[in-house]
Motif scaffolding. Structure first.
Motif, mmCIF file in Angstrom:
data_model
loop_
_atom_site.group_PDB
_atom_site.id
_atom_site.type_symbol
_atom_site.label_atom_id
_atom_site.label_comp_id
_atom_site.label_asym_id
_atom_site.label_seq_id
_atom_site.Cartn_x
_atom_site.Cartn_y
_atom_site.Cartn_z
ATOM 1 N N LEU A 196 17.885 -27.513 -1.619
ATOM 2 C CA LEU A 196 16.794 -27.939 -0.754
ATOM 3 C C LEU A 196 17.301 -28.922 0.296
ATOM 4 C CD1 LEU A 196 15.414 -26.973 -3.487
ATOM 5 C CD2 LEU A 196 13.446 -28.319 -2.726
ATOM 6 N N SER A 197 16.745 -28.816 1.496
ATOM 7 C CA SER A 197 17.205 -29.656 2.612
ATOM 8 C C SER A 197 16.070 -30.334 3.362
ATOM 9 C CB SER A 197 18.019 -28.812 3.590
ATOM 10 O OG SER A 197 17.226 -27.739 4.105
ATOM 11 N N GLY A 198 14.831 -30.015 3.007
ATOM 12 C CA GLY A 198 13.701 -30.549 3.752
ATOM 13 C C GLY A 198 13.438 -32.027 3.490
ATOM 14 N N THR A 199 12.776 -32.656 4.449
ATOM 15 C CA THR A 199 12.308 -34.039 4.313
ATOM 16 C C THR A 199 10.790 -34.004 4.266
ATOM 17 O OG1 THR A 199 14.198 -34.879 5.573
ATOM 18 C CG2 THR A 199 12.299 -36.349 5.320
ATOM 19 N N PRO A 200 10.189 -34.225 3.106
ATOM 20 C CA PRO A 200 8.735 -34.049 2.977
ATOM 21 C C PRO A 200 7.944 -34.933 3.943
ATOM 22 C CG PRO A 200 9.769 -34.286 0.823
ATOM 23 C CD PRO A 200 10.817 -34.610 1.837
ATOM 24 N N VAL A 201 6.919 -34.356 4.538
ATOM 25 C CA VAL A 201 5.989 -35.127 5.362
ATOM 26 C C VAL A 201 5.197 -36.057 4.450
ATOM 27 C CG1 VAL A 201 3.995 -35.002 6.894
ATOM 28 C CG2 VAL A 201 5.824 -33.294 7.085
ATOM 29 N N ALA A 202 5.133 -37.312 4.799
ATOM 30 C CA ALA A 202 4.438 -38.297 3.970
ATOM 31 C C ALA A 202 2.937 -38.029 3.965
ATOM 32 C CB ALA A 202 4.709 -39.703 4.483
ATOM 33 N N VAL A 203 2.310 -38.314 2.843
ATOM 34 C CA VAL A 203 0.856 -38.222 2.728
ATOM 35 C C VAL A 203 0.267 -39.567 3.141
ATOM 36 C CG1 VAL A 203 -1.092 -37.833 1.170
ATOM 37 C CG2 VAL A 203 1.025 -36.532 0.869
ATOM 38 N N GLU A 204 -0.431 -39.582 4.272
ATOM 39 C CA GLU A 204 -0.981 -40.817 4.829
ATOM 40 C C GLU A 204 -2.475 -40.642 5.082
ATOM 41 O OE1 GLU A 204 3.033 -42.139 7.317
ATOM 42 O OE2 GLU A 204 1.456 -40.973 8.311
ATOM 43 N N LYS A 205 -3.246 -41.617 4.663
ATOM 44 C CA LYS A 205 -4.694 -41.531 4.851
ATOM 45 C C LYS A 205 -5.055 -41.644 6.329
ATOM 46 C CE LYS A 205 -6.656 -42.808 0.407
ATOM 47 N NZ LYS A 205 -7.732 -43.572 -0.266
ATOM 48 N N ARG A 206 -5.989 -40.780 6.725
ATOM 49 C CA ARG A 206 -6.498 -40.802 8.090
ATOM 50 C C ARG A 206 -7.969 -40.439 8.062
ATOM 51 N NH1 ARG A 206 -1.469 -38.322 8.631
ATOM 52 N NH2 ARG A 206 0.022 -39.595 9.820
ATOM 53 N N SER A 207 -8.620 -40.581 9.211
ATOM 54 C CA SER A 207 -9.997 -40.122 9.360
ATOM 55 C C SER A 207 -10.067 -39.179 10.545
ATOM 56 C CB SER A 207 -10.944 -41.313 9.582
ATOM 57 O OG SER A 207 -10.762 -41.863 10.882
ATOM 58 N N ALA A 208 -11.176 -38.476 10.665
ATOM 59 C CA ALA A 208 -11.339 -37.536 11.777
ATOM 60 C C ALA A 208 -11.263 -38.243 13.122
ATOM 61 C CB ALA A 208 -12.664 -36.795 11.635
ATOM 62 N N TRP A 220 -10.224 -34.647 2.787
ATOM 63 C CA TRP A 220 -10.980 -35.683 3.497
ATOM 64 C C TRP A 220 -10.146 -36.941 3.702
ATOM 65 C CZ3 TRP A 220 -15.294 -34.235 -0.355
ATOM 66 C CH2 TRP A 220 -16.090 -33.204 0.177
ATOM 67 N N ASP A 221 -9.357 -37.319 2.705
ATOM 68 C CA ASP A 221 -8.493 -38.499 2.828
ATOM 69 C C ASP A 221 -7.477 -38.348 3.955
ATOM 70 O OD1 ASP A 221 -9.726 -39.848 0.742
ATOM 71 O OD2 ASP A 221 -8.203 -39.317 -0.745
ATOM 72 N N LEU A 222 -7.135 -37.129 4.290
ATOM 73 C CA LEU A 222 -6.189 -36.856 5.367
ATOM 74 C C LEU A 222 -6.880 -36.706 6.721
ATOM 75 C CD1 LEU A 222 -3.956 -34.353 3.398
ATOM 76 C CD2 LEU A 222 -3.200 -36.563 4.304
ATOM 77 N N GLY A 223 -8.213 -36.839 6.741
ATOM 78 C CA GLY A 223 -8.973 -36.736 7.978
ATOM 79 C C GLY A 223 -9.457 -35.345 8.308
ATOM 80 N N LEU A 224 -9.150 -34.375 7.451
ATOM 81 C CA LEU A 224 -9.539 -32.991 7.714
ATOM 82 C C LEU A 224 -10.933 -32.706 7.182
ATOM 83 C CD1 LEU A 224 -6.171 -31.308 6.677
ATOM 84 C CD2 LEU A 224 -6.964 -31.767 9.014
ATOM 85 N N GLY A 225 -11.643 -31.813 7.847
ATOM 86 C CA GLY A 225 -12.904 -31.319 7.322
ATOM 87 C C GLY A 225 -12.658 -30.230 6.305
ATOM 88 N N VAL A 226 -13.664 -29.959 5.501
ATOM 89 C CA VAL A 226 -13.606 -28.891 4.502
ATOM 90 C C VAL A 226 -14.511 -27.746 4.945
ATOM 91 C CG1 VAL A 226 -14.197 -28.234 2.132
ATOM 92 C CG2 VAL A 226 -13.018 -30.400 2.569
ATOM 93 N N ALA A 227 -13.922 -26.586 5.134
ATOM 94 C CA ALA A 227 -14.696 -25.361 5.328
ATOM 95 C C ALA A 227 -14.850 -24.742 3.946
ATOM 96 C CB ALA A 227 -13.985 -24.413 6.287
ATOM 97 N N GLU A 228 -16.043 -24.856 3.407
ATOM 98 C CA GLU A 228 -16.291 -24.554 2.002
ATOM 99 C C GLU A 228 -16.795 -23.137 1.782
ATOM 100 O OE1 GLU A 228 -15.394 -24.721 -0.942
ATOM 101 O OE2 GLU A 228 -15.903 -26.838 -1.203
ATOM 102 N N ALA A 229 -16.342 -22.568 0.653
ATOM 103 C CA ALA A 229 -16.837 -21.271 0.177
ATOM 104 C C ALA A 229 -16.649 -20.169 1.212
ATOM 105 C CB ALA A 229 -18.306 -21.379 -0.228
ATOM 106 N N PRO A 281 -0.934 -32.403 4.787
ATOM 107 C CA PRO A 281 -0.314 -33.633 5.310
ATOM 108 C C PRO A 281 0.367 -33.432 6.659
ATOM 109 C CG PRO A 281 0.154 -33.380 2.970
ATOM 110 C CD PRO A 281 -0.443 -32.081 3.435
ATOM 111 N N ALA A 282 1.056 -32.309 6.825
ATOM 112 C CA ALA A 282 1.715 -32.027 8.098
ATOM 113 C C ALA A 282 0.689 -31.813 9.206
ATOM 114 C CB ALA A 282 2.612 -30.796 7.964
ATOM 115 N N ALA A 283 -0.385 -31.071 8.907
ATOM 116 C CA ALA A 283 -1.437 -30.843 9.901
ATOM 117 C C ALA A 283 -2.060 -32.165 10.332
ATOM 118 C CB ALA A 283 -2.494 -29.905 9.330
#
Length: 387
Positions: free
Chosen positions: A18-30, A72-81, A283-285
């Motif tokens: 493996l060679s990737g560098t993981p994108v950090a999980v950081e809290k954001r809002s919309a 939601w913690d990442l600032g993304l909306g949820v398109a449900e069902a 997290p990347a998005a």
């Protein structure tokens, strides 16, 4: 550095490091974004249920809802069902109702949770329905979602595709359903590559001719429509349609092949996002969208472009099996304890497909914990005779 043995197309085995560098999980809002961004969220199956997976869905509600809070913690909306939650491919309307109710309650417990819910006609058990019956079925689901306090994503209907005899039938059906909408709705045009039963939607097998009918419907009902998501996997068709939308109507990209450049946009506009791949690369998005708002366009592309090859692999034909890759990545990333799916859909892709997915996820920097992902990939391959 984590490493493991992976099978190659020629049936040989390679040692992959493996060679990737993981994108950090950081809290954001919309508010950290200048695009509206929904992730179409998957459901987590209950692996301990004594059920018949092909026939009876069993859902781990705690894990399913925990995943939504992560979005939601990442600032993304949820398109449900929606289709990512396996509507029409393992998740029946009774379970979708419970999913919608539970998710809306979780959203209400937060001050910043963006959520919209899929409304369709998938509780119709077979073909042979007339237009009025299909409209009534749409309204039944619409009334349920609105009764729960939810916003609506109006999904494409297999029953309507089978019953419609002309573009006018689509115009009549959508006008009647939208007339009962209490808030502005997102329309979803799901292409036949995602669901073969939707071939010929809007009354034509030619997407450009179908687009004319869809645009006419939007023009006639613009005051009821927030935007449209088109899932045709064609950036050119999306851009053509985006430039013709009435003022105030958003284009939500559903193009899991070309989303980076469509979200970035051009001198004539941009697309917002409602994407199944955002479930898998959240997290990347999130980080990329925050970069875009700051004006760091190069950083936006540096983060998101490496994920495109992964997304194209996950959504490769038969595209309707993309949910399997989304859930597999959630398993590799420790977001659920198992790789079991509603409807037994974990069986829809090959060992070689999963192996390439692992490589591409590493290169896209979306394996959150490489050691854990490696451990789980080894266990998965061992069951398939590769050790």
């Amino acid at each position: 550095m984590s490493e493991l043995k992976l099978p190659k197309d020629d049936r040989s085995i390679e040692v992959y490091r493996l060679s990737g560098t993981p994108v950090a999980v950081e809290k954001r809002s919309a508010a950290d974004f200048n695009r509206v961004a929904f992730a179409a969220a998957h459901v987590v199956a209950d692996p301990f249920a004594d059920n018949d997976p092909w026939l009876t869905p069993a859902i781990d509600w705690e894990a399913t809802l925990r995943f939504r809070h992560r979005l939601w913690d990442l600032g993304l909306g949820v398109a449900e069902a929606m289709d990512t939650a396996q509507r029409g491919m393992g998740l029946a309307w009774p379970q979708a109702q419970e999913l919608i109710s539970r998710s809306l309650k979780e959203a209400a417990s937060r001050k910043d949770a963006l959520i919209a819910c899929g409304v369709g006609t998938d509780h119709l058990d077979s073909g042979g329905y007339d237009l009025n019956q299909i409209i009534d079925s749409y309204l039944e689901q619409l009334d349920f979602v609105q009764g729960e306090g939810g916003r609506v994503i109006l999904m494409a209907s297999r029953a309507l595709a089978a019953a419609a005899r002309s573009p006018d039938d689509y115009l009549k059906a959508y006008a009647r359903v939208l007339s009962r909408a209490e808030q502005k709705v997102v329309i979803h045009w799901l292409g036949e590559m995602f669901d073969p039963a939707l071939k010929g939607y809007w009354g034509s097998g030619d997407h450009m001719a179908a687009m004319e009918t869809c645009l006419a419907m939007i023009e006639e009902n613009a005051e009821k429509i927030d935007g449209i998501k088109i899932s045709l996997l064609s950036k050119d068709k999306e851009i053509v349609m985006r430039r013709r939308l009435p003022a105030g109507v958003r284009m939500y990209t559903g193009d899991d092949f070309n989303y980076a450049e469509l979200i970035a946009g051009d001198e004539q506009g941009h697309s917002d996002a409602l994407l199944g791949i955002f479930d898998a690369i959240a997290p990347a998005a999130s980080k990329a969208l925050a970069s875009l708002k700051r004006g760091a366009d190069n950083e936006f592309f540096d983060i998101l472009e490496p994920t495109v090859a992964l997304s194209r692999h996950i959504f490769k034909a038969p595209t309707r099996f993309y949910k399997t890759g989304v859930v597999f990545l959630a398993y590799l990333n420790g977001l659920q304890d198992h790789f079991t799916m509603v409807g037994g859909q974990e069986s829809t892709r090959s060992t070689q497909h999963f192996t390439e997915l692992f490589r591409l996820a590493d290169k896209a920097n979306v394996l959150a914990e490489p050691d854990l992902a490696t451990h789980r990939m080894k266990a998965f391959l061992a069951v398939r005779g590769i050790g």
